[in-house]
Write a protein that holds these residues in place. Sequence first.
Motif, PDB file in Angstrom:
ATOM      1  N   ARG A  59       0.773   8.456   6.666  1.00  0.00           N
ATOM      2  CA  ARG A  59      -0.701   8.153   6.637  1.00  0.00           C
ATOM      3  C   ARG A  59      -1.340   7.166   7.768  1.00  0.00           C
ATOM      4  O   ARG A  59      -2.357   7.476   8.127  1.00  0.00           O
ATOM      5  CB  ARG A  59      -0.951   7.860   5.393  1.00  0.00           C
ATOM      6  CG  ARG A  59      -0.409   8.921   4.348  1.00  0.00           C
ATOM      7  CD  ARG A  59      -0.622   8.299   2.648  1.00  0.00           C
ATOM      8  NE  ARG A  59      -0.484   9.485   1.904  1.00  0.00           N
ATOM      9  CZ  ARG A  59      -1.130  10.237   1.207  1.00  0.00           C
ATOM     10  NH1 ARG A  59      -2.635  10.157   1.795  1.00  0.00           N
ATOM     11  NH2 ARG A  59      -0.800  11.011   0.402  1.00  0.00           N
ATOM     12  N   SER A  60      -0.421   6.153   7.876  1.00  0.00           N
ATOM     13  CA  SER A  60      -1.046   5.053   8.809  1.00  0.00           C
ATOM     14  C   SER A  60      -0.962   5.888  10.443  1.00  0.00           C
ATOM     15  O   SER A  60      -1.836   5.255  10.778  1.00  0.00           O
ATOM     16  CB  SER A  60       0.049   4.192   8.735  1.00  0.00           C
ATOM     17  OG  SER A  60      -0.011   3.349   7.658  1.00  0.00           O
ATOM     18  N   ALA A  61       0.121   6.702  10.506  1.00  0.00           N
ATOM     19  CA  ALA A  61      -0.123   7.020  11.876  1.00  0.00           C
ATOM     20  C   ALA A  61      -1.126   7.992  12.014  1.00  0.00           C
ATOM     21  O   ALA A  61      -1.697   8.112  13.222  1.00  0.00           O
ATOM     22  CB  ALA A  61       1.133   7.917  12.016  1.00  0.00           C
ATOM     23  N   ALA A  62      -1.513   8.840  11.124  1.00  0.00           N
ATOM     24  CA  ALA A  62      -2.528   9.864  11.110  1.00  0.00           C
ATOM     25  C   ALA A  62      -3.769   9.197  11.251  1.00  0.00           C
ATOM     26  O   ALA A  62      -4.763   9.619  12.126  1.00  0.00           O
ATOM     27  CB  ALA A  62      -2.450  10.560   9.917  1.00  0.00           C
ATOM     28  N   ILE A  63      -3.921   8.029  10.561  1.00  0.00           N
ATOM     29  CA  ILE A  63      -5.199   7.254  10.604  1.00  0.00           C
ATOM     30  C   ILE A  63      -5.314   6.766  11.963  1.00  0.00           C
ATOM     31  O   ILE A  63      -6.560   6.887  12.855  1.00  0.00           O
ATOM     32  CB  ILE A  63      -5.457   6.318   9.392  1.00  0.00           C
ATOM     33  CG1 ILE A  63      -5.525   6.829   8.120  1.00  0.00           C
ATOM     34  CG2 ILE A  63      -6.539   5.258   9.884  1.00  0.00           C
ATOM     35  CD1 ILE A  63      -5.311   5.929   6.887  1.00  0.00           C
ATOM     36  N   GLY A  64      -4.236   6.208  12.433  1.00  0.00           N
ATOM     37  CA  GLY A  64      -4.241   5.436  13.860  1.00  0.00           C
ATOM     38  C   GLY A  64      -4.700   6.461  14.937  1.00  0.00           C
ATOM     39  O   GLY A  64      -5.469   6.160  15.676  1.00  0.00           O
ATOM     40  N   LEU A  65      -3.942   7.553  14.846  1.00  0.00           N
ATOM     41  CA  LEU A  65      -4.320   8.590  15.787  1.00  0.00           C
ATOM     42  C   LEU A  65      -5.784   9.149  15.765  1.00  0.00           C
ATOM     43  O   LEU A  65      -6.412   9.269  16.943  1.00  0.00           O
ATOM     44  CB  LEU A  65      -3.382   9.995  15.542  1.00  0.00           C
ATOM     45  CG  LEU A  65      -3.597  11.110  16.357  1.00  0.00           C
ATOM     46  CD1 LEU A  65      -3.036  10.660  17.799  1.00  0.00           C
ATOM     47  CD2 LEU A  65      -2.409  12.250  15.940  1.00  0.00           C
TER      48      LEU A  65
END
Length: 341
Positions: free
Chosen positions: A23-29
């Motif tokens: 989820r953190s990677a998706a938000i950062g992307l």
Amino acid sequence: MLQRRSETQRVQLSETVIDLAKRSAAIGLKHNLKDNQRRALSGWLRALAKVGKGTGKYAPHWVEQAREQLPEAMGAVPIWIMPIHRVIENFDPRRSELFDVVIVDESSQCDLLSVGVLALGRKCIVVGDDKQTSPAAVGIDRSGVMQLQDIYLSDVPQKALLTVDESLYGIAERAFPNVIMLREHFRCVTDIIQFSNRYYDHRILPLRERTRDGIGAVLRAIPVPNGACTGASSSRVNRPEAEALVDQVVRCASQPAYDGASFGVVTLQSGPQSRVIENMLVERLGLDEFQRRQLRVGNPSAFQGDERDVVFVSVVADDHGYAATRSGDKQRVNVAASTCP
């Protein structure tokens, strides 16, 4: 009871951490992705989808189109995770921007043709184990390989060692001055990893506790007095052993102590033994139970990097077999033993 609760909570914690990372990677992307990168990434994915299996008439065209999008698409994703063949298909070190770090896992299974991936990074980390299965050179004309070495590698040091059965790990071990051994072992319980520890001069430190009670000894040998092989070396089958192994799998599947456990069957020799056992298991257990147990049947190479809660090993060889003391034999036994946590 406390031990099982501890294991359940450990699994839940691991799954929560993975979900949080996703989820953190998706938000950062989403926050960092620029329009041109998004378009390039979308174009790369669409072109790759059109490549399909790579056998179509226009597959080379779409491979080229995918490569055209990569230099700009690379910045859209900070970490790229791909199998070796996908890396070779999509990245060209002459055109693509270099990665800061390239990490190759399971490098002992990667063959000579995978060496090119190292040219894609400013720094490289090669992770592997020379005590596990490595590339085979079955049916390869070695004289032809030697001729190619003389023609194209005349000025390369130790060119004779660059053969099709050489692994990327072996090449890296010779090329780089220091090898770091990871000694702490969290995958297998002590009884199991101590079996494999003989291949590592007993330097491995097992740190995993036993989490499943009621199943008896962790390691168990079941003799098959009437076991015998039939067929030539390439089609050798030990049917009495296969039947005894399938009986044992069915017996374990019916016991409450194995509820929820995944099963695997490793055959130490190539040939049809895996297929014979798999067909018998589907017939005896039924397809639903076979899938519910995540049952996999295959040789050690098929299990390297994977694991099952309970592993059954089919030796296949009988009293008339060979001593199985070659390096490849030891590698197969080591992988078979360490597949079970």
